[in-house]
Design a protein around this motif. Structure first.
Motif, short mmCIF file in Angstrom:
data_model
loop_
_atom_site.label_atom_id
_atom_site.label_comp_id
_atom_site.label_asym_id
_atom_site.label_seq_id
_atom_site.Cartn_x
_atom_site.Cartn_y
_atom_site.Cartn_z
N ILE A 86 0.83 -1.21 0.00
CA ILE A 86 0.00 0.00 0.00
C ILE A 86 0.87 1.26 0.00
O ILE A 86 0.43 2.33 -0.41
CB ILE A 86 -0.97 -0.04 1.22
N SER A 87 2.13 1.13 0.45
CA SER A 87 3.02 2.32 0.44
C SER A 87 3.51 2.63 -0.98
O SER A 87 4.10 3.67 -1.21
CB SER A 87 4.20 2.10 1.39
N LYS A 88 3.26 1.71 -1.90
CA LYS A 88 3.64 1.95 -3.30
C LYS A 88 2.48 2.69 -4.00
O LYS A 88 1.37 2.70 -3.48
CB LYS A 88 3.91 0.61 -4.01
N PRO A 89 2.74 3.27 -5.17
CA PRO A 89 1.65 3.99 -5.84
C PRO A 89 0.59 3.03 -6.37
O PRO A 89 0.50 2.77 -7.57
CB PRO A 89 2.36 4.74 -6.98
N ARG A 92 -5.99 0.85 -3.29
CA ARG A 92 -6.48 -0.36 -2.63
C ARG A 92 -7.36 -1.17 -3.58
O ARG A 92 -7.33 -2.39 -3.56
CB ARG A 92 -7.27 0.02 -1.38
N ASP A 252 -9.07 -0.28 8.27
CA ASP A 252 -7.75 0.02 8.85
C ASP A 252 -6.91 -1.25 8.83
O ASP A 252 -7.41 -2.34 9.13
CB ASP A 252 -7.89 0.47 10.30
N PHE A 253 -5.63 -1.10 8.47
CA PHE A 253 -4.71 -2.24 8.56
C PHE A 253 -3.86 -2.06 9.82
O PHE A 253 -2.89 -1.32 9.81
CB PHE A 253 -3.83 -2.32 7.31
N LYS B 12 -6.30 9.15 16.72
CA LYS B 12 -6.71 7.82 16.27
C LYS B 12 -7.00 6.94 17.47
O LYS B 12 -6.22 6.90 18.43
CB LYS B 12 -5.60 7.18 15.42
N PHE B 14 -8.67 2.94 18.58
CA PHE B 14 -9.05 1.62 18.11
C PHE B 14 -10.01 1.00 19.11
O PHE B 14 -9.96 1.29 20.29
CB PHE B 14 -7.83 0.70 17.96
N LYS B 54 1.44 4.69 10.08
CA LYS B 54 0.34 4.09 9.31
C LYS B 54 -0.64 5.16 8.83
O LYS B 54 -1.22 5.04 7.76
CB LYS B 54 -0.39 3.06 10.17
N LEU B 57 0.92 6.72 5.81
CA LEU B 57 0.91 5.86 4.62
C LEU B 57 -0.50 5.54 4.12
O LEU B 57 -0.65 4.92 3.08
CB LEU B 57 1.61 4.53 4.94
N GLY B 58 -1.50 5.96 4.89
CA GLY B 58 -2.87 5.66 4.49
C GLY B 58 -3.25 4.23 4.81
O GLY B 58 -4.18 3.69 4.22
N LEU B 59 -2.55 3.62 5.75
CA LEU B 59 -2.90 2.25 6.15
C LEU B 59 -4.02 2.26 7.18
O LEU B 59 -4.80 1.32 7.28
CB LEU B 59 -1.68 1.53 6.74
N VAL B 60 -4.06 3.32 7.99
CA VAL B 60 -5.20 3.52 8.89
C VAL B 60 -5.71 4.95 8.68
O VAL B 60 -4.95 5.82 8.24
CB VAL B 60 -4.86 3.29 10.40
N PHE B 61 -6.98 5.13 8.98
CA PHE B 61 -7.59 6.45 8.75
C PHE B 61 -7.72 7.18 10.09
O PHE B 61 -8.33 6.64 11.02
CB PHE B 61 -8.96 6.29 8.11
N PRO B 77 -1.91 8.31 -5.18
CA PRO B 77 -0.75 7.57 -5.69
C PRO B 77 0.40 8.49 -6.12
O PRO B 77 1.56 8.08 -6.10
CB PRO B 77 -1.31 6.82 -6.90
N LYS B 80 2.63 8.86 -3.28
CA LYS B 80 3.38 7.63 -3.00
C LYS B 80 4.45 7.35 -4.04
O LYS B 80 5.38 6.58 -3.77
CB LYS B 80 2.40 6.45 -2.89
N PHE B 85 9.13 3.14 1.95
CA PHE B 85 8.78 2.77 3.33
C PHE B 85 9.35 1.40 3.70
O PHE B 85 9.21 0.43 2.95
CB PHE B 85 7.25 2.76 3.48
N PRO B 87 8.87 -1.22 6.85
CA PRO B 87 8.15 -1.45 8.11
C PRO B 87 9.04 -2.08 9.18
O PRO B 87 10.12 -2.60 8.87
CB PRO B 87 7.03 -2.41 7.70
N GLU B 88 8.52 -2.07 10.40
CA GLU B 88 9.23 -2.72 11.50
C GLU B 88 9.08 -4.23 11.33
O GLU B 88 8.03 -4.69 10.89
CB GLU B 88 8.59 -2.27 12.82
#
Lengths: 254, 305
Positions: A86-89, A92, A252-253, B12, B14, B54, B57-61, B77, B80, B85, B87-88
């Motif tokens: 998802i960090s790439k262009p 989803r 959400d991921f 944010k 959860f 996150k 990166l748009g992984l969570v809103f 995009p 991006k 990126f 990740p851990e």
């Protein structure tokens, strides 16, 4: 084009799944056993062989669609590979549709393999290449495309086990929902009948894709069947995929 | 120079499992990352570092607040295209080799086919994995996965690189190599945001830092502004002077094998102490002035909360 990159990668990943080969093995076994079954049958043995072959393709194809379809998207989330993707262009929706396309390609390969084995088994019985079986396989494949979309939809928000149960329920309901017509006819007019009609409109009718009897018995297909069934598959699959994209876009991921 | 990343009052929360009560992870995070700098994002485990990333990166809103990446939404995009990126604890596709993996990510990043092979070779060399290029990723050690992860983060030659705990799982030599790569990125005009709870790493290479504790930024700024140059105390190891004579100068920490370790808090008392040692014919073995470190600020910030 990004969809195709994801699809190609998904295909490569899915064809390495051992469960796929296990199912292919059992489906082949089932198809080969059709010949044994035919020997024990009184009547038209060729019809029995063809019927069992097509039923095997439909049943094991459905199992493949459910088991792989519910696992692949979930695995990307669970193993967190989706973080870097998802960090790439990449949108989803492109990711999800690419995954779906990859799964459909995998199923196409598996259905093709099962069809070749079926044709070979029938050939050994009749010494003719029964290509009239192919339309039935084509509609089984349309059904599997829809089932894969459903599996992907459930895997967007649920675990593989639950998604498999949901998708299996969809498959079973889809094949028995025709019984609702009888129930609607026998229910007196009123709220009950209206509710049943709504249910009948929402629930899938996977028997729309079933032309096994016609093919095996060499019966003519109802007029307009091909376009009707294909249209039903396209519209229903597009609707399920749209739903999947809408859910996937907002999740959400963690 | 403009800002590459801007976060304003990002919140944010959860809902863990079926529990109706929300757990707030970020409670109003605001900071900016300027182009060309190395920005350290520091915090104890569970402080909200990864959740912030996150959101970027748009992984969570986020529930509230705004995140702007290159002046656009993180979901765009085109933002991006310019981002990398890592990740851990990265996990990648087991069945791919290092080279196949980078090729897949290069295709996703729309790297031209003619450029792909050359760039992959260059990156494999940069992260020291040329020899393991054809090996399947399932055979990679944690440190090797970290390196290949860094290579995929750089596959699109990004202007802005986000690295979540990039030095975790690496041996001292590997850490130095990755630190050098990060410094090389800055030298090439790239911007780097990296999170860590290893303070030395951040202190060594960052221009600016933000400290997050409990989902809130408690301190941020240039390292030189945050860390005071003032000497907090001086540790002196000496021999040849009796303990009673040293009592006026500072706290005696230990005496071992005839050597005394003394902690002198008053800077003006250091010279008289040195004079005393010389008078008595003693010896100075070590004299270490201790200035404030990032660790002191970090411990102080966490403790104040």
């Amino acid at each position: 084009m990004t969809i195709l990159v994801i699809a190609r990668h998904t295909f490569k990943e899915a064809v390495r799944d051992r469960i796929l080969y296990l199912l292919l093995f059992f489906s082949s076994l089932s198809i080969i056993l059709a010949r044994v079954l035919a020997v024990l049958t009184v009547g038209d043995r060729v019809k029995v062989v063809k019927d069992v072959c097509l039923a095997s393709i439909a049943f094991f194809g459905a199992l493949m669609a459910i088991l792989i379809g519910t696992g692949l998207v979930y695995k990307e989330i669970e193993k967190r590979t989706i973080f870097t993707l998802i960090s790439k262009p990449l949108r989803r929706s492109e990711f999800l549709l690419g995954k779906y396309l990859g799964l459909v390609l995998t199923l196409a390969a598996m259905v093709a393999a099962m069809t070749v084995i079926s044709l070979a088994v029938v050939f050994l019985h009749t010494f003719t290449l029964e290509i009239q079986m192919l339309p039935a396989v084509f509609f089984i494949f349309l059904e599997l495309m829809l089932l894969t979309a459903v599996a992907v939809l459930f895997s967007c928000f649920s675990t593989p086990i639950l998604s498999s149960l949901f998708a299996l329920s969809f498959y079973l309901i889809g094949h028995f929902s025709w019984g609702l017509d009888t129930l609607i006819r026998k229910t007196p007019p009123g709220i009950g009948r209206t509710l049943l009609r709504v249910l009948d409109a929402i629930l899938p009718d996977l028997e729309n894709f079933n032309i096994k009897t016609e093919v095996v018995q060499n019966l003519p297909l109802p007029s307009g069947f091909g376009l009707g069934a294909a249209g039903y598959a396209v519209v229903y699959t597009a609707f399920v995929l749209l739903l999947a994209v809408l859910i996937f876009r907002r999740r959400d991921f963690v | 120079m403009g800002n590459v990343l801007e976060l304003a009052d990002v919140r944010k929360s959860f809902r863990p499992g079926f529990i109706p009560k929300k757990r707030e992870v970020l409670t109003g995070v605001s900071f900016t990352v300027a182009a060309g700098e190395i920005f350290g994002y520091l915090g104890p485990n569970g402080a909200g570092k990864t959740t912030t990333i996150k959101c970027v990166l748009g992984l969570v809103f986020p529930d509230a607040g705004t995140v702007s990446l290159f002046g656009r939404s993180p979901l765009n995009p085109r933002s991006k295209d310019r981002l990398g990126f890592l990740p851990e604890n990265p996990y990648f596709y087991d069945h791919l080799s290092g080279r196949e993996f980078l090729d897949f990510y290069a295709q996703l990043s729309r790297v031209d086919k003619t450029e792909r092979a050359g760039r992959i070779d260059r990156l494999l060399r940069l992260v020291g994995l040329e020899r393991a290029a054809e090996q399947a990723l399932r055979k990679y050690s944690r440190g090797m996965l970290q390196r290949i992860g860094l290579a995929q983060a750089l596959i699109n030659e990004p202007e802005f690189v986000i690295l979540d705990e990039p030095l975790g799982g690496l041996d001292p030599l590997g850490r130095k190599e990755i630190r050098d790569i990060i410094l090389g990125l800055r030298a090439a005009g790239r911007t780097v945001l990296f999170t860590s709870h290893i303070l030395q790493d951040i202190e060594m290479i960052c221009d600016r830092v933000a400290i997050i504790v409990g989902g809130r930024i408690l301190s941020q700024g240039r390292l030189s502004d945050l860390v005071s140059e003032k000497i907090l105390f001086t540790e002196i190891t000496l021999a040849g002077v009796d303990d009673a004579s040293l009592a006026d100068f500072g706290d005696r920490l230990q005496t071992r094998e005839g050597r005394t370790l003394l902690k002198v808090f008053d800077e003006t008392r250091v010279q008289p102490l040195l004079d005393l040692v010389r008078e008595r014919g003693g010896r100075i073995h070590a004299l270490v002035p201790r200035t404030q470190t990032l660790e002191d600020i970090f411990v102080d910030t966490v403790a104040r909360r």
